[in-house]
Design an enzyme around this catalytic site. Structure first.
Site, PDB file in Angstrom:
ATOM      1  N   GLU A  12       0.816  -1.214   0.000  1.00 46.47           N
ATOM      2  CA  GLU A  12       0.000   0.000   0.000  1.00 46.47           C
ATOM      3  C   GLU A  12       0.847   1.262   0.000  1.00 46.47           C
ATOM      4  OE1 GLU A  12      -3.696   1.810   2.628  1.00 46.47           O
ATOM      5  OE2 GLU A  12      -3.499  -0.344   2.314  1.00 46.47           O
ATOM      6  N   ASP A 108      -2.619  -2.992   3.333  1.00 47.26           N
ATOM      7  CA  ASP A 108      -2.983  -3.127   4.749  1.00 47.26           C
ATOM      8  C   ASP A 108      -4.018  -4.229   4.931  1.00 47.26           C
ATOM      9  OD1 ASP A 108      -1.250  -1.143   5.355  1.00 47.26           O
ATOM     10  OD2 ASP A 108      -2.750   0.350   5.920  1.00 47.26           O
ATOM     11  N   TYR A 312       0.091  -4.155  14.380  1.00 48.35           N
ATOM     12  CA  TYR A 312      -0.803  -3.422  13.481  1.00 48.35           C
ATOM     13  C   TYR A 312      -1.675  -2.422  14.247  1.00 48.35           C
ATOM     14  CZ  TYR A 312      -4.137  -2.632   9.704  1.00 48.35           C
ATOM     15  OH  TYR A 312      -4.918  -2.059   8.737  1.00 48.35           O
TER      16      TYR A 312
END
Length: 779
Positions: A12, A108, A312
């Site tokens: 990304e 992601d 994350y």
């Protein structure tokens, strides 16, 4: 040859792509990609594809008018974003290479990341095989393990449908409602299914503050030589609302004897708090560090992507799964060179708590587990102060959930003096447990110290006689409802169901307003559009923001709509609902909302306390202060849109014929911000301190100046944007010949929460935003 075939990896962001390329052995650099013997790694720049703006469907939709609403094209089209079309072409060309055997989606790992990749694949016409990389941290080990266990992309098809349905819903409702409000009320207004109810929470709180009158109350404490106790009525309430009652108690108690009527000793324990999800971390960062929600998310993203010492960020889970338990010793050892090292190493060597209910809970994890440290060794000296502070919050919470309960003994004593009762409580820790972690880091609980600490209580027994030696009273004022801060607003958004009365609708608001990944950006947009001002830590709705809530359709003001949406989107992601049916319902909803706005007879009438009247349309002008402190006045009528700025100029005037004696005045310091080159300052601004005498309106010319003249400073009006109602240039004050540093009222093309203006205005704003973010995205 088959042996020469490679897989294309689509990340990304460039920073993520570089890390994947390094770990997977891709050292060769091409234009927009990195290559190795087995993989070619490329990247998006966030979104490369977006939903097409209205004008792409119908030229008539380029102009904002009520007659063109509702706009309900079917299907919605995607377009390549103009500013990043070069990188899109790179990816499209890589798809077409003969040696590319398949695609690894490495965007992601979440709903929006899936949308980024799938729209690129769709617009580029990719039809080949695809796999999914799904990882919760970016350590070398996590990347290698992720590539060793790639999943078929088809498993995430429903997640993509949910993301695309969300985008369609925001387009249909956001575009139509924003245009309807703007055109109907002749003002730059915007609304959305998350933005408007969030704003409504703040305006409702402000209304409660305005209506608040407040009262006084008293509390009474009696000293019993070695301890004190608080007066309570028969219901256990300690508030005394009558001064007569207070005086009667005070006069009658001093010197009297009382009896201990109850002594209750209880051993209690308090379990560790849950691990952090994004919202909980943003709340604590606001309380302890003063961070905004956006600042927390941006800093956490660096800890995840750049330093790889946190997992994350955009997670809504506060648990881990059983397979992560085996990695906990390595994560503890990674803290060895930090202030938490001794504790972490002892836990790694001697064992730690594994709580099956409050930490390890497979069913509590959806896309990603809680935010915890990674196995990456931590070097705190490499972190900036704000990065170090946020990481320490994560480390503290991680160690807390692995620690024993906090245990303490509580002694509660009740004393009767005549017909009155007093109560006191003593809490004595017996095991600090998880509370030792925060104390070792020097962090104090802001809510600590609420209990009385009365050592004399520990020796009391039932029936003991005690004597009142002194009586003390304090007066308090009932506080007005507190304005929202980042921490309390995030909590309100997360638990929006508490603001809904309907029991059935409450069930649909389990996910709250928005998602953990979008809440911070939504809060910042409300500030950017001047719907709320950030005053210290508090959010204060502006008159414009309060008008938006008043004029928006009732359905958009309540959290119910977005709660119902999120419930259905979750069902789509799980394959339990047809996305086509959801979109049909959304289109019908958009049609109804436009109809509601068109039928209303209300008018846009904000009450600005420091407003000016527009010289052209006589409407209200809102005061706005730009980045360097200059005052702007912006007409709120879209049909006028006049904007002016107050600037200070030096003007040459003839010197007075007779000089007057100078009057000594106290010097003051005036701070002025002036633009400098970007290379000289990362913000493009330099702070300069000027000293001058405020009482002097002019000064004499120096030897190098023209003799016989002095100079004065005076404020002048310069036009930033001419009025649409003026037909002649000469009607305006002097035209401002430089573009303003920013236009807070401009919105991006295709945005679901924009203001008014032509499509050209929207494209221009989108391009400016892209240029501002370009350097950040390429890191």
């Amino acid at each position: 040859m088959l042996g020469d075939m490679k897989k294309l990896v689509l990340a990304e962001k460039p920073s993520v792509a570089r890390e994947i390329a390094r770990v997977m052995g891709c050292p060769l650099r091409g234009k927009g990609y990195l290559e190795g013997p087995d993989y070619v790694v490329t990247w998006a720049l966030g979104h490369l594809v977006e939903l097409a703006p209205p004008a792409d469907y119908d030229e008539a939709w380029k102009r904002w008018s009520m007659g063109s609403l509702p706009m309900l094209p079917d299907p919605l089209k995607q377009v390549v974003i103009e500013e990043s079309k070069e990188q899109f072409q790179v990816i499209k060309d890589l798809f077409a290479r003969n040696d590319i055997s398949g695609l690894v989606i490495a965007t992601d790992a979440g709903r929006e990341g899936e949308l980024v990749a799938r729209w690129i694949m769709k617009m580029a016409g990719y039809k080949g095989e695809a796999e999914r990389l799904w990882i919760s941290s970016q350590t070398d080990q996590a990347i290698r393990e992720g590539f060793a266990s790639l999943k078929p992309a088809s498993l995430y098809e429903n997640l993509y449908h949910a993301a695309e349905s969300r985008a369609a819903a925001d387009w249909y409702v956001g575009m139509n409602v924003t245009r309807a409000l703007t055109c109907h009320y002749d003002a730059k207004l915007s609304a959305g299914r998350v933005q408007t109810p969030t704003l409504a929470l703040m305006t409702k709180r402000e209304d409660e503050r305005d209506a608040f009158t407040g009262t006084f109350y008293y509390t009474l404490k009696a000293d019993f030589l070695t301890f004190s106790a608080t007066w309570q009525d028969a219901d256990g309430n300690s508030h005394i609302t009558s001064e007569e009652k207070l005086k009667s108690l005070t006069d009658s108690l001093v010197g009297r004897e009382g009896k201990v009527v109850s002594v209750e000793k209880v051993h209690m324990s308090e379990k560790p708090p849950l691990a952090y999800d994004l919202t909980a971390l943003q709340q604590d960062a606001n309380i302890y560090l003063g961070f905004s929600a956006k600042q927390t998310l941006d800093t956490l993203q660096k800890l995840y992507e750049v330093y790889k010492i946190a997992t994350y960020p955009r997670t809504d889970s506060r648990y881990i799964t059983h397979d992560v338990v085996a990695t906990l010793p390595d994560r503890l050892r990674a803290l060895g060179d930090t202030p938490f090292g001794p504790r972490a190493i002892s836990y790694a060597a001697g064992g730690f708590r594994v709580d099956e209910e409050r930490f390890v809970k497979d069913m509590g994890v959806t896309d990603h587990h809680a935010i915890i440290p990674t196995e990456q060794h931590v070097d705190l000296s490499a972190l900036k102060p704000e990065e170090k502070a946020l990481w320490q919050l994560i480390a503290i919470r991680f160690l807390e959930v692995l620690s024993p309960d906090y245990e303490y003994d509580t002694t509660t004593v009740r004393i009767q003096v005549g017909d009155e009762f007093f109560q006191s409580r003593l809490s004595t820790p017996t095991q600090q447990g998880w509370k030792e972690i925060a104390k070792s880091a020097g962090r104090q609980d802001p809510f600590a110290g609420l209990d009385d600490f009365e050592v004399g209580l520990s020796t009391l027994k039932m029936g003991d006689t005690v004597k009142v030696t002194k009586v003390r009273s304090r007066r308090y004022a009932t506080p007005a409802p507190e304005r929202y801060t980042d921490a309390t607003l995030l909590s309100a958004m997360e638990h929006a169901g508490r603001f809904v009365d309907d029991a059935e609708l409450k069930k649909h608001l389990g996910g709250g307003l928005g998602t953990p990944a979008t809440r911070a950006d939504m809060i910042e947009k409300l500030v950017q559009y001047h719907y709320v001002d950030r005053v210290g830590k508090e959010f204060v709705p502006t008159p414009k923001g309060r008008e938006v809530v008043r004029l928006a359709p009732l359905q958009l003001r309540s959290p119910e709509l977005t709660g119902a949406w999120e419930e259905r989107l979750s069902a789509i992601a799980e394959g339990k609902e047809d996305p086509a049916k959801f979109v049909r319902d959304i289109k019908q909803n958009a049609r109804e909302l436009v109809d509601q706005i068109a039928k209303t007879r209300d008018s846009f009438s904000p009450h600005f306390s420091d407003s000016k009247e527009c010289p052209y349309c006589h409407g209200p002008m809102m005061k706005v202060v730009d980045e360097i402190g200059r005052t702007h006045y912006v007409c709120q009528r879209l049909s006028c849109s006049y904007e002016e700025m107050i600037v200070c100029h030096r003007v040459k005037v003839p010197k007075a014929p007779e000089a007057t004696p100078a009057v000594p005045v106290k010097k003051v310091v005036v701070v002025k911000k002036v633009p400098v080159s970007a290379s000289a300052s990362p913000t493009g601004l330099r702070r300069v301190v000027l000293k001058k005498k405020p009482a002097l309106a002019s000064y004499s010319a120096g030897s190098d100046e023209e003799v016989g003249f002095t100079y004065q400073y005076k404020d002048e009006v310069e036009v930033v944007r001419p009025s649409k109602k003026s037909s002649r240039r000469d009607d305006h004050p002097r035209q401002f010949d430089r573009a303003p540093l920013s236009d807070p009222h401009m919105v991006s093309s295709g945005s679901s929460i924009g203001g008014g203006g032509t499509f050209a205005d929207l494209i221009k704003a989108s391009q400016e935003r892209y240029r501002n973010d370009k350097n950040k995205k390429r890191k």
